[in-house]
Design a protein around this motif. Structure first.
Motif, mmCIF file in Angstrom:
data_model
loop_
_atom_site.group_PDB
_atom_site.id
_atom_site.type_symbol
_atom_site.label_atom_id
_atom_site.label_comp_id
_atom_site.label_asym_id
_atom_site.label_seq_id
_atom_site.Cartn_x
_atom_site.Cartn_y
_atom_site.Cartn_z
ATOM 1 N N GLY A 185 0.809 -1.216 0.000
ATOM 2 C CA GLY A 185 0.000 0.000 0.000
ATOM 3 C C GLY A 185 0.843 1.268 0.000
ATOM 4 O O GLY A 185 0.319 2.361 0.220
ATOM 5 N N LYS B 288 -2.431 -4.910 0.139
ATOM 6 C CA LYS B 288 -3.196 -3.659 0.272
ATOM 7 C C LYS B 288 -3.395 -3.071 -1.114
ATOM 8 O O LYS B 288 -2.511 -2.407 -1.648
ATOM 9 C CB LYS B 288 -2.448 -2.678 1.173
ATOM 10 C CG LYS B 288 -2.377 -3.158 2.621
ATOM 11 C CD LYS B 288 -2.430 -1.999 3.598
ATOM 12 C CE LYS B 288 -2.724 -2.485 5.001
ATOM 13 N NZ LYS B 288 -1.581 -2.350 5.922
ATOM 14 N N ARG B 289 -4.547 -3.327 -1.682
ATOM 15 C CA ARG B 289 -4.811 -2.820 -3.031
ATOM 16 C C ARG B 289 -5.144 -1.336 -2.970
ATOM 17 O O ARG B 289 -5.640 -0.849 -1.965
ATOM 18 C CB ARG B 289 -5.957 -3.601 -3.657
ATOM 19 C CG ARG B 289 -5.587 -5.056 -3.886
ATOM 20 C CD ARG B 289 -6.688 -5.838 -4.572
ATOM 21 N NE ARG B 289 -6.321 -7.253 -4.641
ATOM 22 C CZ ARG B 289 -5.552 -7.787 -5.582
ATOM 23 N NH1 ARG B 289 -5.072 -7.029 -6.553
ATOM 24 N NH2 ARG B 289 -5.256 -9.072 -5.572
ATOM 25 N N LYS C 199 -7.075 2.102 -3.206
ATOM 26 C CA LYS C 199 -8.513 2.420 -3.064
ATOM 27 C C LYS C 199 -9.073 2.846 -4.412
ATOM 28 O O LYS C 199 -10.165 2.495 -4.787
ATOM 29 C CB LYS C 199 -8.695 3.534 -2.041
ATOM 30 C CG LYS C 199 -8.425 3.063 -0.614
ATOM 31 C CD LYS C 199 -9.212 3.888 0.399
ATOM 32 C CE LYS C 199 -8.960 3.378 1.805
ATOM 33 N NZ LYS C 199 -7.572 3.702 2.269
#
Lengths: 468, 468
Positions: free
Chosen positions: B12, B100-101, B103
């Motif tokens: 992320g 963590k892709r 948003k």
């Protein structure tokens, strides 16, 4: 149809290609449902269109404008029949016409009707964004480099030709089209145009493999052939490679813009015996570069099944290259996307390496004495018999077992075996409960895209009544 | 650095790769500007990092956490120097860590600093969306099929290695990395690993072409080499092909994620004489599949120049694979995107077939007696002289003409010619006013990515004063 894949979206309109084998009644239903404004008709299908217009008239539905695509001089003068003729219609266009780009990349580019009944047509809506990404992904899984030569056996009305209508153009390729698909025409075109890539339903592979030596021509450099629809039996894969084709196995549905997964061959497979290799190559593989996710989930709990190659679940998709929804059918759309994934209706297992393998259609699976029987597994064994040309297995109702497997088989020319021999052959290669209890020899009914129409066979098996 | 291209975005975070040839002062400026939280440092660059931390301490800027990438046993025990060591740091990670892709697909994936001065660093922001699309497009223009073998000469800190860091992985490829780039190492690796693709600034091509026969190895199957930065002189293109390379010419900037256009070879060029072909191949070509638009516009009126191969304008880009903007510099961002297009600062013409050809950098062009002189055109002539290894042309101030062309030249080993001979040679191949009036023989200053530092040469030419 190829030209219209560009002209229609560039005019800011939505493309809706119709299956050329539909009858007038079905065409009229789709014209009404799609609210088509213009209908482009090949001269050979004019009578179907006329019939469809008659149907529309009966329900006081305004027909679309008709544009006839005539060909050659022997056509009847189009002006006497229809208001517009394609080539002269084009001449009325303006060269300065500015392309009408979509306002949003999620705007629809096409609607593709899945083979269904007249009562509830399912119009699968594709977006510009999805079509772009699936086009790119399809190019990758075909291994299509700059300037390919593509031989069309995949109908362009089928998922917009797996998005290769746009794809071949994107790579500056050459399109080779055939009016009718036959083995000799396929070999002829490959030799004449140095075809690099082609596609084909399993029926096309079957046709090639079972063609006579007289029809075949030597293929000088490997032709990549991508096949989808149902997993190619290992025997057919093997024979195709011998003939000079390199077979890639794709898997997807109209709802995934055609190809969604493909079976990438692993270098470590090369040292395996050919039979073993073919089995691995018949897997549906992994998602392509345009798709977010494909996975095997329990359709009730929506939990992922373990990657053990055994536990069955439903194939589900999500991502940009999954349809926007069914046109004017929010209920069916909601159902299809229950739990945030698109439900394919296909049953599959996931292998430890992440490759998926479709075991059956949810509605095709046979439950006999409480045991699941994958009809694909039984069919694979049937195809391995030297006398079998085509085979399909469906459930036959049974008072004792609930259901038993019933095989419909078409034999190769010159072969003559009986049901008992085939049943014994299956018992030699499968657990006994999985072997067909009934074998019926006949021509198999197929859709225009080459899929065996199992619902017809299921009706036939039902009519047979219980065995026990 | 390759691993971190995946690990950092998957955590992320935003990746910021730094040029490994920067000094401590510049590194400290970029660490402060980027607000880096963690700094991964190769053991060979530890002293630079230490120096940068000293600089940060002077301005009371909190330094990032330092993670040392050690290599081999002869390294000093890392625990005595820095709090973290890469491999043992990795061991503290969790295998179940969920990716963590982003948003939004427009979230930044990386910041790439262009070579600039310490006073105003330009951090080019890449988005996940842009990086995905440019990766795909770069694969296409390399013609990278499944499982390529890529030899890295393009630094991964340069536009994230033209996005091929992600691209080679996407195609299941093999990465071959070299600590130092030399002709013998290049040929060695090609032979050892069956390299299919590589990249390289013109200086790498130059290095290969001018290598000794002893350093060269026979290339068994064509290696695709993509080159960008500045147009490869025809002589070098020709020689590369003789050595077994297939050269593709790319063009782009850090702001376009690396490659934005490429020169697709046309089949009809094949029948032209080699010299003519090489000239066409040196064009920058057309936009790739990921870019919406590249065009040549008048930077004042923002009107497109005619596609006549003569009218000069500025190369401008727009689309998904153009940067999101300069980090923390809205003024520079606004300037760069004036009128809705990204202004490249490069001058070019558009040929009737739509291919663009860069004629010069906006700031490099020489105006002599009111006439525009393309320095690239003069350099191309210089390169065609058998004694010339490297050449760069800049403006020398002139009281009479305004400016005159001044050439800096490095000769090949064993050659000895004088300025007058070279000037006469140029006059034989160019209009007289375009031929250099001054020739200086010396080593050319280059950036770490192989670009000739023309601003240094411009200063030198300025210091010479007027000729007339």
């Amino acid at each position: 149809m190829y030209e219209l894949h560009f002209a229609v979206p560039m005019a800011g309109a939505v493309l809706c290609t119709l299956n050329s084998r539909l009858d007038s009644a079905m065409v009229s239903v789709l014209l009404a449902h799609s609210e088509a404004k213009i209908l482009f008709v090949d001269h050979g299908l004019l009578e179907i269109a006329r019939g469809a217009f008659d149907h529309l008239a009966k329900t006081n539905t305004k027909p679309p404008i008709l544009v006839l695509i005539s060909e050659g001089d022997d056509d009847p003068s189009p002006t006497n029949i229809v208001p517009y003729e394609y080539e002269s219609f084009l001449e009325t266009g303006h060269i300065e016409f500015e392309i009408k780009r979509p306002k949003s990349e999620w705007d629809p580019i096409s609607v593709n009707y899945t083979s269904g009944t007249t009562s509830r047509p399912k119009g699968v809506v594709y977006s510009h964004r999805g079509a772009y990404l699936n086009t790119i992904a399809t190019l990758f899984l075909h291994g299509m480099q700059s300037m390919p030569v593509y031989l069309w056996t995949v109908p362009m009305f089928h998922c917009n030709g797996w998005c290769l209508t746009w794809g071949v153009a994107a790579q500056g390729g050459t399109n080779i089209c055939m009016k009718n698909v036959s083995p000799s025409k396929i070999f002829e075109n490959i030799a004449l145009h140095n075809v690099t890539h082609m596609g084909g339903a399993p029926t096309v592979l079957n046709m090639i493999v079972n063609s006579s030596v007289r029809e075949q021509k030597r293929i000088s450099s490997k032709v990549v052939i991508c096949t989808g629809g149902s997993p190619p039996p290992p025997q057919i894969l093997l024979k195709m490679e011998e003939l000079g084709f390199s077979v890639t196995h794709l898997y997807g549905l109209t709802e995934t813009y055609g190809p969604g997964t493909y079976c990438v061959l692993k270098p470590e497979w090369e040292s395996l015996p050919p039979e073993e290799q073919s089995k691995l190559k018949a897997r549906q593989g992994t998602q392509h570069l345009g798709l977010q996710d494909v996975d095997i989930l329990d359709p009730v709990t929506m939990e992922k099944v373990p990657a053990d190659g055994k536990t069955m679940g439903e194939v589900m998709f999500r991502g940009n290259t999954v349809m926007s929804g069914y046109f004017k059918d929010s209920k069916a759309t909601e159902e299809a996307f229950k739990g945030g994934w698109f439900h394919s209706g296909d049953l599959a297992v996931k292998h430890p390496d992440g490759y998926i393998e479709v075991t059956d259609r949810l509605k095709d699976i046979i439950i006999s004495g409480g045991e699941n029987i994958s009809t694909i597994q039984v069919e694979t064994v049937l195809y391995s018999h030297p006398a079998v040309l085509e085979a399909a297995v469906v459930a036959r109702p049974d008072n004792h077992w609930g259901q038993t497997p019933c095989a419909f088989v078409k034999l190769k020319e010159g072969f003559d075996i009986d049901a008992q021999e085939l049943i014994l052959f299956c018992r030699g290669h499968l657990p006994h409960y999985m072997a067909p209890k009934t074998v019926i020899f006949e021509e198999l009914p197929r859709t225009s895209t080459g899929k065996i129409q199992k619902y017809i066979l299921r009706e036939k098996a039902k009519a047979l009544g219980s065995l026990s």
